[in-house]
Design an enzyme around this catalytic site. Structure first.
Site, short mmCIF file in Angstrom:
data_model
loop_
_atom_site.label_atom_id
_atom_site.label_comp_id
_atom_site.label_asym_id
_atom_site.label_seq_id
_atom_site.Cartn_x
_atom_site.Cartn_y
_atom_site.Cartn_z
N HIS A 54 1.04 5.89 -3.04
CA HIS A 54 -0.25 5.71 -2.37
C HIS A 54 -1.33 6.60 -2.99
CE1 HIS A 54 2.04 3.54 0.55
NE2 HIS A 54 2.71 4.60 0.93
N HIS A 64 2.55 -1.19 1.22
CA HIS A 64 3.83 -1.04 0.53
C HIS A 64 4.18 -2.28 -0.26
CE1 HIS A 64 3.91 1.75 3.90
NE2 HIS A 64 4.49 2.55 3.05
#
Ligand SMILES: Nc1ncnc2c1ncn2[C@@H]1O[C@H](COP(=O)(O)OP(=O)(O)O)[C@@H](O)[C@H]1O
Ligand SMILES: Nc1ncnc2c1ncn2[C@@H]1O[C@H](COP(=O)(O)OP(=O)(O)O)[C@@H](O)[C@H]1O
Ligand SMILES: [Mg+2]
Ligand SMILES: [Mg+2]
Ligand SMILES: [Mg+2]
Ligand SMILES: [Mg+2]
Lengths: 333, 212, 333, 212
Positions: free
Chosen positions: A55, A217
């Protein structure tokens, strides 16, 4: 798979080392994959966040003055283990206590909460809040709460500013909770992402398809659809966010706006989206207090973006404008 | 076989580790459909650590030690949802257990039932939520029901029940994990964690059969 | 083509509007596509850069205190016209004069120089420097000078800090020139980019291929090769840069390091590359004064990265560390 | 045809604009091989502006005005290398020219020769550097050599020479523009700007032929 990489096995470690070499004010505890400030201020509440890697700049990029004190880095898309988080709590413990900011995913919640429990057993003062800002899935029969996504960045910022002012753990927790309760996000993707250890995209998409309502994700969204224009996307996302936030432009409330890229979408497109989003907000008579455009909470190399809106009261607005200086998030007052 | 000793138990768990390691790609494929595509990576990583730890320890005195070593490695090395959940699968069953040096059907059934309880407490998932609980709880039930005199046969029952549970997850929408936001779109796809449970039981069954 | 876009024709304008809405301290002169500070300080040298769009955050993202005063935005990969640049010079004219920082491409050089000439005719004090930091092509029979690429960002920074100190046009030009002469860059790409008006990638590449020595316009590099690991790339690039800079680690010289993404390469890979690059420099005993990792000079949505190294003397090091606050480049002292 | 008046000259230039606009994709393809793939976009954009300006002006009194209007639009609207270079192609030729109301072979040759000079001054490129100069300079030379009595035939000579120049660029490495860093890799590909020059001359030639 085309990536700047040596081996998938050492990817996260090498990346963390690269972060710390670029930012000498950081320290990397390699054994537990913790990136922390070199100097921990014992007189302010310590803030810890983290989660799976992938991330970036989240979460290590948000370590800095006025934001986090440490980030715990899991493997790609896997929460760090409870031991990693527990060690981070120990390494950054302050006299004022520690607040964990957790995104609402099973893995993160379980590991961070267990770690808090373990640290509590050691006599460390520690508490946590969870962020669940993604409105892709309406609360329903099926799910236990929404996912935590890009809005978390603004929660880090607010909590960081409050902690920096020397407030108590309870006060920091209270305002962080308020921030979390007032932020909503929604995202879409034009591509999946490629997890280094897997080497191929998590899912395929046609040339004219997009996924609406994706998380961070690389998992599919709530719906596969035909791609839409920036204006159409902005209208749809802004309307959904405002409805969920119950903001209709009738009061004097201001909002903070975060237009977030998922990793492979260039800044030019994010700014173009910001143009459309800003226009939608203006049409609805809603005042933007501050706008952030960039890659903040990415999904490796996913193409796409999310929009987050936080409803501000005076306290939140004031904390948002406080100076903060982390590599991935800077506010200059 | 009626029961196995500590060393054989350790070898049986190692066989399960190997099966998961060999299924890395498959599990990742399964998780790619409705999750984030890393279940195989996480599970195989954890199982490699567990296997290495089991092999490194010559002094495992009890069945409890075998399960504990395995579970602790998974819990601390894997991270993710499955780190806690599969860690608990091995740790939860022996939490309140008297030290044992032989594993028979009775004991195994007791361990797995306790595992299920811990996992449900930890993760809050129930049958029908499209998680590994949908494979593990039926396995536990099968163990309870089974004739406790033959560990091999009983392990076969558990594996069958787990496999049935995996099948059943195909019809479910997910309430936990990455798939939960997919809602109805998750239907038709099996749960990754449940698949791991099935693979673990099947491998243990095959191992015991080979020892006969 | 999957982009966050409405129509290619309005792409640059919408993007510029999106930049200015996010940064209210900016003003957008739509007719000439100029993004400038709202308040021009007449007591410091004005700095102007720009070029084709598609390099975001360059160049508008470098407008800010301690950096540029205006950026002139051309169409995607096309230099702005001389009229646009001329208007930018007029709109930001200061009592101390104006310096243009130009990347060495035919189009940019001609349009910026013509604009300087036109402004000079109006009695405005204006001068320029050119940046040609790309070492992909050795100076040779064939070319008239090297291309200007990511190293330009560091030149903006140095010149901006000097101008901020109230120095004269000559002084600012002198130090900007020194910065330009001491910076070198080299890049590679794993993909081409897609110009919005064209809608398909400029060139195709095989799954195992890369282009070495690319510029920042999606044009092919000097060589098509098999992809290499991060470590191999780092070794090769660092060696080439140091050789060209004639830095061998034997003196006390420090360098500044800029690891730049081309737009679609995620930050995680850039940090991983930084890890490898930093290690190579350490092996050669070269001290890094400051490191920047991120997307600074992009090529729309190209996958790939460049490494820039600037040899610092005391003056350059001091200017590099001055506070600067532009959306795309921040130094906090 | 021996000569054309201002209106016909304007129509001839508009025909050239249309030809470039129609070649947008082709020119972009050519530029994609060794450049940044935007030449067609830039040229057609500039030519649309030029055409619109020409159409909007009913009061163009001289040949000079026609060239000036065209060149200024390109210079100011296109940007890029080609904005200056192709702007100069139209502006450079009339810089020192007395006002004229008829365009004959003599005058056209004079204009293009002056264009070449300006462009080379501006851009520093010489024959052999793989730029539009490699098409324009041969065209200018052909014009000088040609029989000045027939504008149509003479335009045909120029178009042929430009086309030959485009062919020749295939064997060159580039010294200017985006292709310069390609070195030997540019060999085999024609230059985009030279291609535009050829298209412009060919279109003007076709236009004149159609008027016979
Ligand atoms: N709360 C929970 N209770 C039980 N099992 C769960 C829970 N959350 C997730 N799981 C199991 O974990 C599996 C996913 O594991 P994995 O892919 O390794 O983790 P992540 O979801 O963090 O990527 C799911 O398929 C599911 O079986
Ligand atoms: N210095 C120069 N002199 C003459 N022609 C040039 C020069 N530089 C570039 N050109 C011409 O411009 C063409 C490229 O134009 P274009 O693609 O529109 O601009 P850019 O190179 O800025 O993308 C080249 O093919 C070449 O013919
Ligand atoms: Mg995961
Ligand atoms: Mg997963
Ligand atoms: Mg161009
Ligand atoms: Mg071009």
């Amino acid at each position: 798979m085309k990536k700047i990489i040596n081996r998938p096995e050492t990817f996260v470690k090498e990346m963390c080392n690269g972060i710390v070499s670029a930012h000498p004010e950081f320290e990397f505890i390699e054994k537990y994959k913790i990136i922390k400030k070199k100097n921990i201020d014992k007189n302010k509440v310590s803030l810890i966040s983290g989660g799976g890697s992938g991330h970036e700049p989240a979460h290590a990029g948000f370590v800095g003055r006025g934001m986090l004190d440490a980030a715990v880095c899991g493997d790609v898309f896997a929460s760090p283990s409870q031991i990693q988080v527990y060690q981070a709590i120990k390494e950054t413990a302050s006299d004022k206590g520690t607040l964990l900011i957790i995104k609402n995913y099973s893995g993160d919640m379980m590991n961070f909460k267990n770690a808090a429990y373990l640290a509590g057993e050691d006599g460390i003062l520690v508490d946590y809040i969870k962020v669940d800002d993604d409105i892709a899935v309406q609360d329903s029969l099926y799910t236990v709460g929404r996912r935590g996504v890009a809005g978390t960045v603004l929660v880090h910022k607010i909590a960081g500013a409050c902690a920096e002012q020397g407030k108590s753990l309870d006060e920091v927790k209270k305002v962080a909770l308020k921030a979390a309760q007032n932020v909503r996000s929604i995202g879409f993707a034009f591509s999946s992402c490629t997890v280094p250890a897997k080497g191929t995209p998590t899912f395929d998409m046609g040339e004219m398809e997009m996924e609406y309502g994706v998380g961070i994700h690389g998992e599919p969204g709530i719906k596969r659809e035909q791609i839409a224009t920036a204006d159409e996307l902005a209208l749809r996302m802004v309307s959904a966010l405002l409805e969920d936030l119950k903001v209709d432009g009738s009061s004097e409330e201001e909002v903070a706006l975060l237009v977030n890229g998922f990793g492979s979408t260039p800044l030019q497109e994010l700014y173009l989206l910001n143009n459309a989003v800003t226009r939608e907000l203006a049409k609805k008579n809603i005042k933007i207090n501050r706008t952030f455009v960039g890659n903040y909470m990415t999904s490796i190399d996913m193409m796409g973006a999310s929009v987050s809106i936080m409803k501000l009261d005076e306290e939140l607005a004031e904390l948002l404008s406080q100076k903060c200086d982390a590599p991935g998030f800077k506010v200059d007052g | 076989m009626k029961s196995i000793n500590v060393e054989t138990c350790k070898q049986m768990i190692i066989a399960a580790c190997d099966a998961i390691i060999d299924s890395k790609e498959y599990l990742t494929e399964v998780d790619s459909k409705i999750g984030d595509g890393d279940h195989g990576i996480g599970m195989s990583g954890g199982m490699e650590k567990a296997k290495a730890a089991l092999l490194a320890k010559d002094d495992l005195a009890t069945i409890n030690d075998v399960f504990k070593t395995t579970g602790m490695q998974m819990l601390n090395s894997m991270g993710g949802a499955s780190g806690v959940i599969f860690g608990s699968m091995f740790l939860g069953g022996i939490k309140d257990l008297e030290p044992a040096t032989e594993l028979d059907g009775e004991l195994f059934s007791k361990i797995i039932s306790a595992s299920v309880k811990t996992i449900k407490l930890r993760g809050k998932a129930e049958i029908g939520d499209k998680t590994m609980v949908d494979a593990l709880e039926p396995a536990a039930a099968a163990l309870e029901k089974a004739d406790k005199d033959d560990l091999t046969l009983l392990m076969g029952d558990a594996a069958m029940a787990a496999a049935g549970g995996v099948e059943a997850t195909k019809d479910m929408v997910a309430k936990f994990g990455r798939a939960k936001s997919l809602m109805e779109r998750a239907i038709g796809f099996q749960d990754a964690g449940a698949t791991s449970v099935m693979i673990i039981f099947e491998a243990m069954h095959r191992y015991l059969q080979a020892q006969e």
